[in-house]
Scaffold this motif. Structure first.
Motif, PDB file in Angstrom:
ATOM      1  N   ARG A   1      17.034  -9.825 -10.570  1.00 23.12           N
ATOM      2  CA  ARG A   1      17.183  -9.946  -8.879  1.00 23.12           C
ATOM      3  C   ARG A   1      16.664 -11.366  -7.936  1.00 23.12           C
ATOM      4  NH1 ARG A   1      22.249  -7.302  -6.886  1.00 23.12           N
ATOM      5  NH2 ARG A   1      21.920  -8.745  -4.991  1.00 23.12           N
ATOM      6  N   LYS A   2      16.712 -12.111  -8.421  1.00 21.37           N
ATOM      7  CA  LYS A   2      16.297 -13.337  -6.875  1.00 21.37           C
ATOM      8  C   LYS A   2      15.283 -12.196  -6.080  1.00 21.37           C
ATOM      9  CE  LYS A   2      15.606 -17.413  -5.425  1.00 21.37           C
ATOM     10  NZ  LYS A   2      16.526 -19.022  -4.939  1.00 21.37           N
ATOM     11  N   PRO A   3      14.294 -11.726  -6.007  1.00 11.80           N
ATOM     12  CA  PRO A   3      13.705 -11.828  -4.805  1.00 11.80           C
ATOM     13  C   PRO A   3      13.556 -11.838  -4.071  1.00 11.80           C
ATOM     14  CG  PRO A   3      11.831 -12.078  -6.963  1.00 11.80           C
ATOM     15  CD  PRO A   3      12.947 -12.571  -7.311  1.00 11.80           C
ATOM     16  N   GLY A   4      14.040 -10.298  -3.179  1.00  9.92           N
ATOM     17  CA  GLY A   4      14.096 -11.316  -1.371  1.00  9.92           C
ATOM     18  C   GLY A   4      12.635 -10.365  -0.779  1.00  9.92           C
ATOM     19  N   THR A   5      12.345  -9.296  -1.778  1.00  8.37           N
ATOM     20  CA  THR A   5      11.172  -8.395  -1.012  1.00  8.37           C
ATOM     21  C   THR A   5      10.113  -8.813  -1.069  1.00  8.37           C
ATOM     22  OG1 THR A   5      13.080  -7.226  -1.514  1.00  8.37           O
ATOM     23  CG2 THR A   5      11.333  -5.997  -0.417  1.00  8.37           C
ATOM     24  N   THR A   6       8.862  -8.253   0.356  1.00  7.89           N
ATOM     25  CA  THR A   6       7.143  -8.560  -0.337  1.00  7.89           C
ATOM     26  C   THR A   6       6.867  -7.086  -1.517  1.00  7.89           C
ATOM     27  OG1 THR A   6       7.295  -9.375   1.914  1.00  7.89           O
ATOM     28  CG2 THR A   6       5.112  -8.503   0.685  1.00  7.89           C
ATOM     29  N   THR A   7       5.997  -8.065  -2.347  1.00  7.35           N
ATOM     30  CA  THR A   7       5.879  -7.339  -3.580  1.00  7.35           C
ATOM     31  C   THR A   7       4.899  -5.636  -2.914  1.00  7.35           C
ATOM     32  OG1 THR A   7       4.547  -8.922  -4.273  1.00  7.35           O
ATOM     33  CG2 THR A   7       3.976  -7.317  -5.409  1.00  7.35           C
ATOM     34  N   GLY A   8       5.654  -5.074  -2.833  1.00 12.79           N
ATOM     35  CA  GLY A   8       4.861  -3.290  -2.682  1.00 12.79           C
ATOM     36  C   GLY A   8       3.409  -3.160  -3.338  1.00 12.79           C
ATOM     37  N   THR A   9       3.242  -2.403  -2.345  1.00  9.01           N
ATOM     38  CA  THR A   9       1.044  -2.694  -3.316  1.00  9.01           C
ATOM     39  C   THR A   9       0.799  -0.896  -2.941  1.00  9.01           C
ATOM     40  OG1 THR A   9       0.668  -3.370  -0.818  1.00  9.01           O
ATOM     41  CG2 THR A   9       0.721  -5.032  -2.805  1.00  9.01           C
ATOM     42  N   ALA A  10      -0.580  -0.640  -4.087  1.00  9.49           N
ATOM     43  CA  ALA A  10      -1.312   0.072  -3.255  1.00  9.49           C
ATOM     44  C   ALA A  10      -2.648   0.049  -3.816  1.00  9.49           C
ATOM     45  CB  ALA A  10      -0.467   1.708  -4.490  1.00  9.49           C
ATOM     46  N   ILE A  11      -3.574   1.141  -4.314  1.00 11.40           N
ATOM     47  CA  ILE A  11      -4.846   0.782  -4.323  1.00 11.40           C
ATOM     48  C   ILE A  11      -5.392   1.501  -5.080  1.00 11.40           C
ATOM     49  CG2 ILE A  11      -7.436  -0.047  -3.453  1.00 11.40           C
ATOM     50  CD1 ILE A  11      -5.998  -0.990  -0.613  1.00 11.40           C
ATOM     51  N   LEU A  12      -6.277   0.625  -6.244  1.00 12.60           N
ATOM     52  CA  LEU A  12      -6.566   1.176  -7.116  1.00 12.60           C
ATOM     53  C   LEU A  12      -8.167   1.067  -6.543  1.00 12.60           C
ATOM     54  CD1 LEU A  12      -6.709   2.947 -10.624  1.00 12.60           C
ATOM     55  CD2 LEU A  12      -7.717   1.110 -11.016  1.00 12.60           C
ATOM     56  N   SER A  13      -8.801   2.433  -6.104  1.00 10.96           N
ATOM     57  CA  SER A  13     -10.382   2.903  -5.965  1.00 10.96           C
ATOM     58  C   SER A  13     -11.533   3.696  -6.516  1.00 10.96           C
ATOM     59  CB  SER A  13      -9.920   2.785  -4.514  1.00 10.96           C
ATOM     60  OG  SER A  13     -11.637   3.585  -4.069  1.00 10.96           O
ATOM     61  N   TYR A  14     -12.078   2.879  -6.775  1.00  9.55           N
ATOM     62  CA  TYR A  14     -13.173   3.321  -7.854  1.00  9.55           C
ATOM     63  C   TYR A  14     -14.288   4.131  -7.286  1.00  9.55           C
ATOM     64  CZ  TYR A  14     -12.125   0.273 -12.124  1.00  9.55           C
ATOM     65  OH  TYR A  14     -11.510  -0.224 -13.132  1.00  9.55           O
ATOM     66  N   HIS A  15     -15.249   4.836  -7.787  1.00 14.87           N
ATOM     67  CA  HIS A  15     -16.136   5.377  -7.086  1.00 14.87           C
ATOM     68  C   HIS A  15     -15.341   6.801  -6.690  1.00 14.87           C
ATOM     69  CE1 HIS A  15     -19.071   2.525  -7.929  1.00 14.87           C
ATOM     70  NE2 HIS A  15     -18.819   1.909  -6.921  1.00 14.87           N
ATOM     71  N   GLY A  16     -14.240   7.283  -7.033  1.00  9.94           N
ATOM     72  CA  GLY A  16     -13.653   8.253  -6.627  1.00  9.94           C
ATOM     73  C   GLY A  16     -12.893   7.839  -5.433  1.00  9.94           C
ATOM     74  N   GLY A  17     -12.310   6.857  -5.703  1.00 10.52           N
ATOM     75  CA  GLY A  17     -11.925   6.717  -4.006  1.00 10.52           C
ATOM     76  C   GLY A  17     -12.540   5.755  -2.921  1.00 10.52           C
ATOM     77  N   GLY A  18     -13.406   6.105  -2.987  1.00  8.94           N
ATOM     78  CA  GLY A  18     -14.296   5.738  -1.604  1.00  8.94           C
ATOM     79  C   GLY A  18     -14.071   4.536  -1.001  1.00  8.94           C
ATOM     80  N   SER A  19     -13.158   3.639  -1.088  1.00  5.21           N
ATOM     81  CA  SER A  19     -12.569   2.336  -0.589  1.00  5.21           C
ATOM     82  C   SER A  19     -11.450   2.449  -0.428  1.00  5.21           C
ATOM     83  CB  SER A  19     -13.660   1.289  -0.665  1.00  5.21           C
ATOM     84  OG  SER A  19     -12.405   0.092  -0.635  1.00  5.21           O
ATOM     85  N   SER A  20     -10.942   2.569   0.681  1.00  2.00           N
ATOM     86  CA  SER A  20      -9.161   1.699   0.981  1.00  2.00           C
ATOM     87  C   SER A  20      -8.993   0.446   1.170  1.00  2.00           C
ATOM     88  CB  SER A  20      -9.368   2.414   1.504  1.00  2.00           C
ATOM     89  OG  SER A  20      -9.442   2.741   2.879  1.00  2.00           O
ATOM     90  N   SER A  21     -10.362  -0.342   0.687  1.00  2.24           N
ATOM     91  CA  SER A  21     -10.651  -1.703   1.405  1.00  2.24           C
ATOM     92  C   SER A  21      -8.896  -2.780   0.791  1.00  2.24           C
ATOM     93  CB  SER A  21     -11.610  -2.313   1.508  1.00  2.24           C
ATOM     94  OG  SER A  21     -12.422  -1.803   2.685  1.00  2.24           O
ATOM     95  N   PRO A  22      -8.136  -3.383   1.487  1.00  2.00           N
ATOM     96  CA  PRO A  22      -7.149  -4.505   0.297  1.00  2.00           C
ATOM     97  C   PRO A  22      -8.184  -4.982  -0.198  1.00  2.00           C
ATOM     98  CG  PRO A  22      -6.838  -4.985   3.065  1.00  2.00           C
ATOM     99  CD  PRO A  22      -8.804  -3.357   2.162  1.00  2.00           C
ATOM    100  N   PRO A  23      -7.566  -5.263  -2.037  1.00  2.00           N
ATOM    101  CA  PRO A  23      -8.877  -5.845  -3.161  1.00  2.00           C
ATOM    102  C   PRO A  23      -9.426  -7.557  -2.062  1.00  2.00           C
ATOM    103  CG  PRO A  23      -6.824  -4.834  -4.414  1.00  2.00           C
ATOM    104  CD  PRO A  23      -6.817  -4.662  -2.971  1.00  2.00           C
ATOM    105  N   PRO A  24      -9.716  -7.957  -2.816  1.00  3.24           N
ATOM    106  CA  PRO A  24     -10.450  -9.322  -2.918  1.00  3.24           C
ATOM    107  C   PRO A  24      -8.647 -10.557  -2.666  1.00  3.24           C
ATOM    108  CG  PRO A  24     -11.270  -8.680  -4.158  1.00  3.24           C
ATOM    109  CD  PRO A  24     -10.484  -7.562  -3.864  1.00  3.24           C
ATOM    110  N   THR A  25      -8.666 -10.117  -3.710  1.00  3.03           N
ATOM    111  CA  THR A  25      -7.084 -11.395  -5.135  1.00  3.03           C
ATOM    112  C   THR A  25      -5.526 -11.107  -3.411  1.00  3.03           C
ATOM    113  OG1 THR A  25      -6.775  -9.096  -5.575  1.00  3.03           O
ATOM    114  CG2 THR A  25      -8.113 -10.368  -6.435  1.00  3.03           C
TER     115      THR A  25
END
Lengths: 576, 576
Positions: free
Chosen positions: B313-337
């Motif tokens: 369907r033609k999207p009308g909704t913002t991308t749903g997001t979550a975060i993949l974090s190395y070092h066992g999840g040490g960072s919850s900062s948003p990716p730089p992209t």
């Protein structure tokens, strides 16, 4: 579809057999000969409605909210087939003010007299309307009434001239308050920790019409030009006298109702004739009905406001309005005045005086029994249970069982509810009703009061301070299955050693709903002579939801075989 | 409360007797010796939640939405006691992907396998999880699933190393779409004339968390700083391989899911092992589950997006997001992209190719029967009935009866639903699937398809143009009680004389949910060997509500005595 037929026995063939038999057993043959059967077929569904110009999902009857008026004459049988076309939600409809003598299973009180009606089911209510007067019907399940399921019942006197007053025309006025929040949101808020209060009503409705200020509404939801929310116009002709039948079905609000420039003579309350008195405006509580007479004797070349205003709580809602129009309703223009604003919202004594003034018409006094067999004293308090705010009577907060009492008691399902008797009184001598409750704790219970059949019961409702300092509200208490005599009102602490001496035993009015004023008490008496199980509760939707009610049982052994249609939940699930 | 116990027979003492006996009869003694019972006690209630930072009433399990994950091992018994603490609303919970062999009454499909659970009632579901894999549970009553009642079921393989792939860690990803409008409003709109469409989702959720732009929300309802709506963080360690179990429970949206910078190897679909293939991103339809493997081989000093995007369907909704974090999840900062935006929403062939690519793992092929005993050809169209927009199969729009089929058929309650067989095919030769339906009329029916027990059934789902020109949507069809072999897909009109020759009989995947692509067809085969009554429907909540489903019966005479707990509605009200 709504139908009315003047049929007698044969016409009742579609009534479930058990309802039919037990009902007609209670009617004399002479009544039968003249009685009509008033049939209605109702489908309940959610529809988008804009009663105050703001679009909201409302529960409707045949697509309408308020639902159709049921009109009947004294002695008629009313048969309403209710089809539940809600998607996932059950249903029960109560016939408020109808005593259901011989048909306790038709009272429509979920958890008390029946299991709820499931989606897809059709349940048929059949009952006699044995007294003329003005009554109400409404949902009695969860907080469903607030969603829009309500309407009026008008029972005409069996013979012309039987009533102690005359009039040329009649109008119906059904008062309500209205929120844009769903009843689910409201209920979830009441049950939340911390408590989430929906706030004051968004609108006051007269005959299902109100007017919200669109500039304050969520964009795209409000349309002030919809015919659906245009003010109701009440047509009169100069010189004629009109009976206005007025009912309040508010979820929360105590109201004051006024017809600008037209004093009202109060002649009926809850189906009983009142010793006439004249008021500029009428205080009316949720669950009450009144008839008033007005004479159309004002300048006919302008219109006049009908106005409802919130009293007893600090108002946060615009006056509800409709229009009185002479020349047979020729004009629907707004009056040149501002709508009446009613008395001061916190003038308790003004409302108290109207309560005291409301006594039986001299020609229609039904004297109460001189003494009671039992007196129950109920302290009304706001309490906390596990951090939830609840209302309680003598520190017991009511919860409904999931097996209706009527079925549980008739079938001896003792495990269906708490078998211990609830408290008859409270420690009234040391209690300061003007202070916050010293013990705000309470327990929940679904226990009921068992009354000896035929006994005379007094109930005194004692109001008190709420959890917050300097706060006490008006509670309109409604009794199912009976009218009660209103023996007295007071402000302050009721003393059983003192106040009964001042009871009005001469000409008390019979009512089914009565106000308990802030910091006040109200004493009432009734005869436990209607076999069945009957709720008695504050008619404020949120208050009953939060535990402000009790239940009486009387003469369960005299109740005829129950229709199986009322079963199917709790311990009667699957036919157990 | 959730509990897990390794108990055997004795531990099952709280399961209702009938459920208990019939269930264990179907297990071998050797399985019994090792099987555990996984017990859960759930209370369903409405709570205010802010999954996308906007406050809304949600249906919750033990106060949570999504509900708790059910974890079990192959051969275990899952026992879930569901207490309905909704105020006025009934309930049913479906265990999506669990075949319910021997326990058809535990499928949780209101109107098909059970009466709904009434407020105050506790209903116990007990069933075996006989295959390892990734499954879902969700409400299956009205549009209640959309209100928040859903979660995951993870069934581990009985023995370590039994699966054809290895991994170091596991994560669960549960995808959803979310509206601020209530499900009541959505349903009422769908049933209205004119049709009222709720619009595109307000948010896409990953594990119940999303992010709405507060500046677009109604004042006072949105709080972007709530921990509740903070993006989920998935922890990985460099060099390790992770299994992501991904499920979609969207009400409407076809999704594309991507883990930025981490190609995914698809290894499981709907509980069956897939011949591994690698994708940059995964198309997933409502009701589907997949397992993918990723290797954590990227720069560990930044985070990466998990992203879900609307396709088809033609999207009308913002991308749903979550975060993949190395070092066992040490960072919850948003990716730089910026988050991945997925493929072009209307690139049907991109999604078609993934469908075709999904075949059985070579070591886990379960070959289908070579020929079918019966072929049912279902034209999927949008239609109008009395001005209502409906979906129909061969111009029949499905409605649920109010007596569950399972009970009605077992008890011979023939009047409970339409006894005429629904159509097996449509006039396919002259039908132009690229044009608007030449006959948009349809009829509603609750008739079902009766299948000969043990027979092999082919179903071909033919998609077509909707009521509006140049429009055809993806429909994810879900079959209860079975897995089916996916024999083939096509774009265009299915020709029974031509296309069956190209069916994949060599290594078709078994699934329980499959996409029918725009203007396409999908052919599937199953064996009618699971005694019971089983729904088969489009998993888009609004589409099933609007009639897009059918029901199969097979071997009803082999179904054991039904538990009375599933009865109590329709013709079984009050034990009839």
């Amino acid at each position: 579809m709504d139908m009315e037929s003047e049929s007698q026995q044969a016409g009742a063939q579609r009534v479930p057999r058990l309802l039919f038999i037990s009902f007609f057993l209670s009617l004399s043959l002479s009544t039968l000969a003249r009685a009509a059967t008033r049939r209605h077929e109702w489908e309940i569904s959610y529809q988008f409605k804009s009663p105050d110009c703001v679009r909201k999902l409302a529960a409707t009857i045949n697509g309408q909210s308020p639902g159709p008026t049921i009109r009947a004459a004294q002695g008629d049988t009313v048969v309403v087939s209710v089809k539940n076309s809600l998607l996932t939600e059950n249903l029960a409809l109560h016939w408020h003010g109808i005593r259901q003598i011989g048909t306790p299973w038709a009272d429509g009180t979920e958890g008390v007299t029946q299991c709820p009606i499931l989606p897809g089911e059709t349940f048929t209510y059949a009952f006699a309307v044995d007294r003329p007067g003005t009554y109400i019907y409404h949902a009695h399940y969860g907080m469903q009434r607030s969603a829009g399921l309500y309407g009026m019942i008008v029972v005409a006197a069996a013979a012309p001239g039987a009533e102690p007053f005359a009039y040329d025309g009649e109008h119906l006025v059904l008062l309500n308050d209205w929120w844009h929040n769903s009843t689910y949101e409201q209920a979830a808020g009441l049950a939340s920790v911390p408590f989430v209060w929906v706030g004051e009503p968004h609108s006051l409705l007269i005959n299902g019409r109100g007017r919200f200020n669109c500039s304050a509404a969520v964009a795209g939801t409000c349309n002030a030009t919809l015919p659906e929310c245009a003010a109701e116009v009440f047509a009169v002709e100069t010189g004629k006298t009109y009976r206005f039948r007025i009912a309040s079905i508010t979820s929360l609000s105590a109201l004051n109702f006024e017809i600008e420039g037209h004093p009202m003579t109060v002649v009926e309350a809850d189906g009983h004739y009142v010793k006439p008195f004249v008021v500029k405006n009428l205080n009316i509580y949720s669950g009450e009905t009144y008839s008033v007479l007005i004479t159309a004797d004002q300048d006919p070349n302008r219109t006049y406001w009908l106005a409802s205003n919130v009293v007893s709580r600090k108002p946060g809602t615009t006056t509800g309005t409709a229009i009185l129009s002479y020349h047979g309703g020729g004009s629907s223009s707004p009056p040149p005045t501002t709508p009446p604003t009613g008395p001061a919202w916190n003038d308790t004594m003004y409302r108290f005086q109207q309560s005291v003034m409301t006594v039986a018409h001299p020609a229609h006094v039904e004297p109460p029994p001189a003494i009671a067999d039992r007196a129950i004293l109920l302290l009304n308090t706001q309490n906390k249970i596990d951090e939830h705010i609840r209302w309680a009577l003598n520190n017991v907060s009511f919860t409904l069982p999931h097996t209706p009492y009527l079925v549980a008691m008739k079938r001896g399902l003792l495990g269906a509810f708490d078998q211990r008797p609830p408290p008859e009184t409270y420690a009234h001598q040391g209690y300061d009703i003007y202070e916050k409750p010293p013990n705000p704790n309470a327990t929940t219970s679904d226990a009921l009061y068992r009354l000896r059949f035929g006994s005379v019961v007094d109930v005194v409702l004692q109001n008190a301070n709420m959890l917050d300092a300097n706060k006490s509200e008006t509670h309109p208490w409604h009794l199912h299955g009976h009218d009660f005599w209103v023996l007295g009102y007071g402000i302050g602490r009721f003393d059983p050693a003192v106040h009964p001496a001042s009871y009005n035993l001469k000409d008390p009015i019979l009512k089914n709903t009565v106000a308990v004023h802030p910091y006040g008490w109200t004493a009432l008496r009734f005869k436990a002579d209607n076999p069945g199980v009957w709720a008695f509760h504050c008619h404020i939707e949120a208050h009953f939801f939060m535990g402000m009610g009790i239940v009486f049982e009387e003469g369960i052994e005299r109740v005829a075989d129950l229709p199986t249609e009322i079963m199917g939940c709790g311990k009667t699930k699957g036919g157990h």
